[in-house]
Design an enzyme around this catalytic site. Structure first.
Site, PDB file in Angstrom:
ATOM      1  N   ARG A 130       5.227   3.397   1.721  1.00 43.62           N
ATOM      2  CA  ARG A 130       6.874   2.939   2.425  1.00 43.62           C
ATOM      3  C   ARG A 130       6.122   4.507   2.377  1.00 43.62           C
ATOM      4  O   ARG A 130       5.956   5.545   2.772  1.00 43.62           O
ATOM      5  CB  ARG A 130       7.270   2.577   1.246  1.00 43.62           C
ATOM      6  N   LYS A 187       1.782  -3.387   9.017  1.00 44.87           N
ATOM      7  CA  LYS A 187       2.946  -2.286   8.641  1.00 44.87           C
ATOM      8  C   LYS A 187       4.055  -3.165   9.491  1.00 44.87           C
ATOM      9  O   LYS A 187       4.456  -4.051  10.105  1.00 44.87           O
ATOM     10  CB  LYS A 187       2.882  -0.879  10.120  1.00 44.87           C
ATOM     11  N   LEU A 192       0.956  -0.827   0.384  1.00 44.38           N
ATOM     12  CA  LEU A 192       0.303  -0.094  -0.092  1.00 44.38           C
ATOM     13  C   LEU A 192       0.655   1.240  -0.034  1.00 44.38           C
ATOM     14  O   LEU A 192       0.220   2.512  -0.918  1.00 44.38           O
ATOM     15  CB  LEU A 192      -1.132  -0.096   1.327  1.00 44.38           C
ATOM     16  N   ASP A 198       3.834  13.496  16.437  1.00 44.91           N
ATOM     17  CA  ASP A 198       4.700  13.595  15.093  1.00 44.91           C
ATOM     18  C   ASP A 198       3.619  13.339  14.430  1.00 44.91           C
ATOM     19  O   ASP A 198       3.068  13.028  13.500  1.00 44.91           O
ATOM     20  CB  ASP A 198       5.425  12.107  14.898  1.00 44.91           C
ATOM     21  N   GLY A 222       9.016   6.833   6.021  1.00 44.72           N
ATOM     22  CA  GLY A 222      11.127   6.572   6.536  1.00 44.72           C
ATOM     23  C   GLY A 222      11.251   5.005   7.395  1.00 44.72           C
ATOM     24  O   GLY A 222      12.231   4.532   7.906  1.00 44.72           O
TER      25      GLY A 222
END
Length: 488
Positions: free
Chosen positions: A20, A41, A18, A139, A22
């Site tokens: 990519r 993931k 699906l 984040d 980091g």
């Protein structure tokens, strides 16, 4: 891992990749036991990474699973399972059929205001759920915000989230997160906190409503310098929405908006949007923040600090002449449309509108400040004469007046030099109009120019940097200028 592979003792069959990022790859998979599709993931690390560092990253992924498992909010992606196989770690997560905010803006441009408010409300709910569990996301950014076709929002990637109760997993001095969405206090070396998540929320909302990142720069040092020294400039957001974003981007976490204040401003902005009126200024729950430069130099040793000069940022100052003629003079607090024309067409066809006359104030004099006729004004230091701007709303300052521009601050002077006490509007109007007119009369080609005088409100007067009148000109025929009107 390849298509057709199985994980979890054969429970999960990989269907396709699906995306990519980091730190990993996200796969579409099928849970053969339950008969549902899931997202998996996979932690992806460089082959040359040191074994001890690999262990740290793997522990971070495990913590993401523990973190997400502790949270219960519709706007947080659910983690179903954790699998360790083939020398890698995999998170089995809720499958979200949605695009991230970064991609949506890249494809369709800025998000409509009502949708921005919905995004803000749902992200705030997710962050509050995390903060109640003593978890800081660390984040928050557009690529971690998923938007589905029904308007639902999901906040993803708690992989670098740090529970206040957990030990640090990063090396000393290491900053984790996307540079353009790291709050000023974290750049100063402070720990991530709920307040730093809210700052990142503000930067994310800025991206959504304006269509670009507030602190996007060509390099990481330049982005850090911008976060520490520059004040963002809003073009499309006005009134309570602008106050919301600016309040979240307050560089001081002690005076930054909290969750309750954010909800209040979301409600205020929604009421304006529902009523079908242009968003005007509303009282914020605290004064708008002032730029804090004092602590900058110690932190940004990695950055070449450029003497940026003095800047005045205006939003919502001018409006198209065609709209003026159709609607008549503006009343105090009205702002330009949420959907302005392109910069080029605005520059060619717009002219400043007359101010609403107040007392003995001439139609070409306006008050500035949070409670003035010109709102969304942030005085960084002082607006120096010879400061030229692209756009009649002065949103993009250009210090070199040799560049084509639409407006120029050609003069400024301190008001009430004798005592410093607030002189009252009538006294300021008299002094400002006379002084600006005197300076204007000395300009070459004045017959082709339009003069505007700006004075502070009583509230703005409390900021020592705002105790001045500003003299502004634009072309009478609404064309652009080249070179300073002062002949410099």
């Amino acid at each position: 891992m390849d298509r057709g592979d199985h994980l979890g003792a054969g429970r999960y069959r990989v269907l396709e990749e699906l995306g990519r990022g980091g730190m990993g790859v996200v796969w579409l998979a099928e849970d053969l036991t339950i008969g549902r599709r899931v997202a998996i993931k996979e932690l992806l690390l460089p082959h040359n990474i040191a074994p001890q560092e690999r262990q740290v990253f793997e522990e971070r992924v495990m913590r993401e699973a523990r973190t997400a498992g502790r949270l219960n909010d519709p706007a947080i992606v659910t983690v179903h399972d954790v699998v360790r196989e083939h020398g890698s770690t995999f998170l089995v997560m809720e499958l979200i059929d949605a695009k991230n905010l970064s991609d949506v803006v890249a494809q369709h441009g800025p998000i409509p205001v009502d949708q921005v408010l919905s995004i803000a409300e749902q992200l705030l709910s997710a962050l509050e759920a995390a903060h109640r569990a003593n978890i800081v996301h660390r984040d928050v950014k557009p690529s971690n915000v998923m938007l589905d076709a029904n308007g639902r929002v999901k906040l993803t990637d708690f992989g670098i989230a740090q529970s206040i109760e957990d030990p640090k997993l990063t090396s000393s001095g290491t900053l984790i997160g996307s540079p353009t969405y790291i709050s000023p206090e974290r750049l100063l070396g402070q720990e991530a906190s709920p307040a730093s998540d809210l700052w990142a929320l503000g930067a994310t909302l800025f991206f959504a409503v304006e269509g670009y990142g507030a602190y996007e720069r060509p390099s990481t040092p330049a982005a850090i310098q911008a976060i520490m020294n520059e004040r963002v400039q809003l073009r499309r957001a006005h009134g309570p929405l602008a106050n919301l974003i600016m309040g979240l981007l307050d560089p001081d976490p002690r005076t930054r908006l909290n969750g309750g204040q954010v909800r209040y401003l979301i409600d205020q902005a929604r009421q304006h949007a529902t009523a079908g009126v242009q968003q005007g200024p509303v009282p914020t729950t605290k004064p708008m923040p002032k730029n804090k430069r004092g602590a900058v130099i110690a932190v940004v040793a990695v950055v070449l600090i450029v003497a940026l000069g003095a800047v005045l940022v205006f939003s919502g100052v001018f409006e198209s002449k065609q709209k003026q003629e159709a609607a008549g003079p503006q009343t105090s607090g009205q702002q330009p449309s949420e959907n302005p024309t392109s910069e080029s067409s605005t520059s060619a066809k717009s002219t400043p509108p007359p101010a609403t006359a107040g007392g003995n104030r001439a139609a070409t004099t306006k008050t500035y400040g949070e409670d003035g006729e010109i709102t969304n004004l942030q005085v960084v230091m002082s607006g120096e004469p010879g400061t030229c701007f692209i756009g009649l709303d002065l949103n993009e300052p250009k210090f070199d007046c040799t560049v084509e521009h639409d407006t120029e601050i050609f003069g400024q002077f301190q008001l009430n030099r004798d005592s410093g006490d607030y002189p009252g509007e009538q006294s300021m109007v008299k002094e400002a109009e006379a002084e600006c007119k005197s300076q204007f009369d000395g300009l070459a080609g004045k017959d082709k120019l339009k003069l505007w005088t700006l004075i502070p409100t009583k509230t703005a007067w409390e900021d020592l940097r705002r105790r001045k009148a500003l003299c502004v000109v634009s072309k009478e025929d609404r064309t652009r200028m080249t070179g300073s009107v002062k002949g410099n």
